[in-house]
Design a protein around this motif. Structure first.
Motif, PDB file in Angstrom:
ATOM      1  N   LEU A  50      34.386   6.741  -5.177  1.00  0.00           N
ATOM      2  CA  LEU A  50      34.895   7.616  -4.359  1.00  0.00           C
ATOM      3  C   LEU A  50      35.746   8.495  -5.308  1.00  0.00           C
ATOM      4  O   LEU A  50      36.561   8.113  -6.288  1.00  0.00           O
ATOM      5  CB  LEU A  50      35.701   7.283  -3.402  1.00  0.00           C
ATOM      6  N   ILE A  51      35.779   9.904  -5.062  1.00  0.00           N
ATOM      7  CA  ILE A  51      36.421  10.809  -5.881  1.00  0.00           C
ATOM      8  C   ILE A  51      37.405  11.394  -5.033  1.00  0.00           C
ATOM      9  O   ILE A  51      36.824  12.570  -4.152  1.00  0.00           O
ATOM     10  CB  ILE A  51      35.597  11.893  -6.559  1.00  0.00           C
ATOM     11  N   GLU A  57      28.271  16.678  -8.650  1.00  0.00           N
ATOM     12  CA  GLU A  57      28.632  15.264  -8.490  1.00  0.00           C
ATOM     13  C   GLU A  57      28.808  14.520  -7.337  1.00  0.00           C
ATOM     14  O   GLU A  57      28.295  13.426  -7.031  1.00  0.00           O
ATOM     15  CB  GLU A  57      29.916  15.121  -9.491  1.00  0.00           C
ATOM     16  N   LEU A  58      29.408  15.015  -6.220  1.00  0.00           N
ATOM     17  CA  LEU A  58      29.416  14.743  -4.825  1.00  0.00           C
ATOM     18  C   LEU A  58      28.094  14.612  -4.235  1.00  0.00           C
ATOM     19  O   LEU A  58      27.750  13.913  -3.245  1.00  0.00           O
ATOM     20  CB  LEU A  58      30.256  15.308  -4.184  1.00  0.00           C
ATOM     21  N   ALA A  59      27.080  15.219  -4.699  1.00  0.00           N
ATOM     22  CA  ALA A  59      25.764  15.105  -4.390  1.00  0.00           C
ATOM     23  C   ALA A  59      25.078  13.849  -4.819  1.00  0.00           C
ATOM     24  O   ALA A  59      23.856  13.565  -4.418  1.00  0.00           O
ATOM     25  CB  ALA A  59      24.969  16.410  -4.458  1.00  0.00           C
ATOM     26  N   GLU A  60      25.551  13.195  -5.803  1.00  0.00           N
ATOM     27  CA  GLU A  60      24.969  12.222  -6.228  1.00  0.00           C
ATOM     28  C   GLU A  60      24.870  10.979  -5.475  1.00  0.00           C
ATOM     29  O   GLU A  60      25.643  10.764  -4.470  1.00  0.00           O
ATOM     30  CB  GLU A  60      25.615  11.733  -7.901  1.00  0.00           C
ATOM     31  N   PRO A  61      23.907  10.214  -5.692  1.00  0.00           N
ATOM     32  CA  PRO A  61      23.755   8.802  -4.899  1.00  0.00           C
ATOM     33  C   PRO A  61      24.983   7.943  -5.100  1.00  0.00           C
ATOM     34  O   PRO A  61      25.545   7.930  -6.186  1.00  0.00           O
ATOM     35  CB  PRO A  61      22.714   8.056  -5.314  1.00  0.00           C
ATOM     36  N   HIS A 118      30.224  13.346   1.957  1.00  0.00           N
ATOM     37  CA  HIS A 118      29.173  13.496   0.714  1.00  0.00           C
ATOM     38  C   HIS A 118      28.604  14.784   1.118  1.00  0.00           C
ATOM     39  O   HIS A 118      28.286  15.450   2.137  1.00  0.00           O
ATOM     40  CB  HIS A 118      28.212  12.394   1.091  1.00  0.00           C
ATOM     41  N   VAL A 119      28.060  15.335  -0.165  1.00  0.00           N
ATOM     42  CA  VAL A 119      27.546  16.702  -0.220  1.00  0.00           C
ATOM     43  C   VAL A 119      25.824  16.358  -0.054  1.00  0.00           C
ATOM     44  O   VAL A 119      25.381  15.731  -0.664  1.00  0.00           O
ATOM     45  CB  VAL A 119      27.573  17.502  -1.546  1.00  0.00           C
ATOM     46  N   TRP A 122      29.135  19.909   3.295  1.00  0.00           N
ATOM     47  CA  TRP A 122      29.834  18.609   3.492  1.00  0.00           C
ATOM     48  C   TRP A 122      29.534  17.807   4.630  1.00  0.00           C
ATOM     49  O   TRP A 122      29.740  18.389   5.786  1.00  0.00           O
ATOM     50  CB  TRP A 122      31.450  19.009   3.314  1.00  0.00           C
ATOM     51  N   HIS A 123      29.424  16.593   4.533  1.00  0.00           N
ATOM     52  CA  HIS A 123      28.872  15.724   5.694  1.00  0.00           C
ATOM     53  C   HIS A 123      29.812  14.463   5.570  1.00  0.00           C
ATOM     54  O   HIS A 123      29.957  13.898   4.829  1.00  0.00           O
ATOM     55  CB  HIS A 123      27.528  15.172   5.659  1.00  0.00           C
TER      56      HIS A 123
END
Length: 296
Positions: free
Chosen positions: A222-223, A261-265, A281-282, A291-292
């Motif tokens: 988590l970022i 980065e937020l779209a990464e698994p 998550h993106v 953003w979901h």
């Protein structure tokens, strides 16, 4: 990763403040801890936008046409220990006739912690993303009706470049209060582990020493990206910087990297001001990304 929202409920959540929300990263529990909320003038907050932009995005606005933002903190619990990231705006209400902030109020954080089963004395450290007043509230304001601080045993963790430039807080009128924290401040270097599974990374732009905190556990990360973005709308348009950003161009460059980065698994973002969608998550959608909300 579970996405618990439909398009309809996602849109409903973009224009209301968040209550307590929690998820688990392996043995680590992370929770959004509400302190209050803010109503923002959208075109003043994001100067590159226009009334036409917002007319096409009514899902982000309240009935008065204001952008809704949550105000609070991130609680990280692991092995019977507790870390707080940011400290809300504190027990105050502020209103302004113009500028980005129409109204902001706080004061709920102690009750929110209690609902999560914790007392302020259980917090061993408060890690600050930066020193703006809506992130340091309960660090610098005493408990109402007295003169004692809320967090009686916590140390305050601040990046070294942020702490070195507290003189830049003059416009916020908080320089003296922040300086008074000095005996309990521990400064941080980039990459340092501050709590089990929690590392700091310095991402200047919003402020000179703005910090993000990366929490890892259970094969996920988590970022907590602080004010690198103020609204989910900036995920789709990362070039839209905030009027509060110290360096608008630098923040936009960083935000584009952050969105990728937020779209990464197995990667979740935490946006402390992201209305009722603080964890998300993106996802790529057509010609952009959105953003979901993610809650578990």
């Amino acid at each position: 990763m579970s996405d618990l929202t439909t398009t309809a409920t996602r849109e409903e959540r973009l224009n209301r403040p968040s209550g307590i929300r929690s998820l688990w990263l392996g043995d680590t529990k992370v929770s959004y801890v509400p302190d209050g909320d803010a109503r923002l003038r959208p075109s003043a907050l994001l100067p590159d936008t226009t009334d036409e932009v917002w007319a096409a995005r009514p899902e982000y606005l309240d009935p008065e046409g204001r952008l809704v933002a949550s105000v609070g903190a991130l609680l990280v619990e692991h092995g019977g220990r507790a870390l707080l990231i940011d400290a809300g705006v504190g027990p105050q209400t502020l209103r302004a006739p113009d500028g980005p902030i129409a109204e902001i109020h706080g004061g709920a954080l102690p009750d929110s912690l209690a609902e999560l089963g914790l007392a302020p004395g259980d917090i061993e450290a408060v890690a600050l993303t930066h020193l703006h007043s809506d992130h340091i509230g309960w660090a610098v304001h005493p408990v109402p009706g007295g003169d004692r601080p809320l967090f009686t045993r916590a140390e305050y963790l601040i990046t070294a470049p942020e702490w070195d430039r507290i003189d830049l807080l003059t416009g916020e009128g908080t320089t003296e209060r922040v300086a008074a924290l000095a005996p309990r401040v521990r400064t941080l270097d980039d990459g340092q582990e501050i709590f089990p599974g929690v590392h700091v990374r310095i991402a200047p732009g919003h402020t000179v020493g703005h910090a993000e905190y990366v929490v890892t556990g259970g094969g996920r990360r988590l970022i907590a990206f602080g004010d690198a973005a103020h609204s989910p709308v900036q995920i789709d348009r990362p070039d839209w910087s905030s009027a509060f950003d110290h360096d608008l161009a630098r923040t936009a460059v960083h935000r584009r990297r952050l969105v990728a980065e937020l779209a990464e698994p197995d990667t979740i973002g935490f946006g402390v001001h992201f209305a009722d969608a603080p964890f998300g998550h993106v996802r790529a959608t057509g010609d952009g990304q959105t953003w979901h909300p993610v809650d578990a």
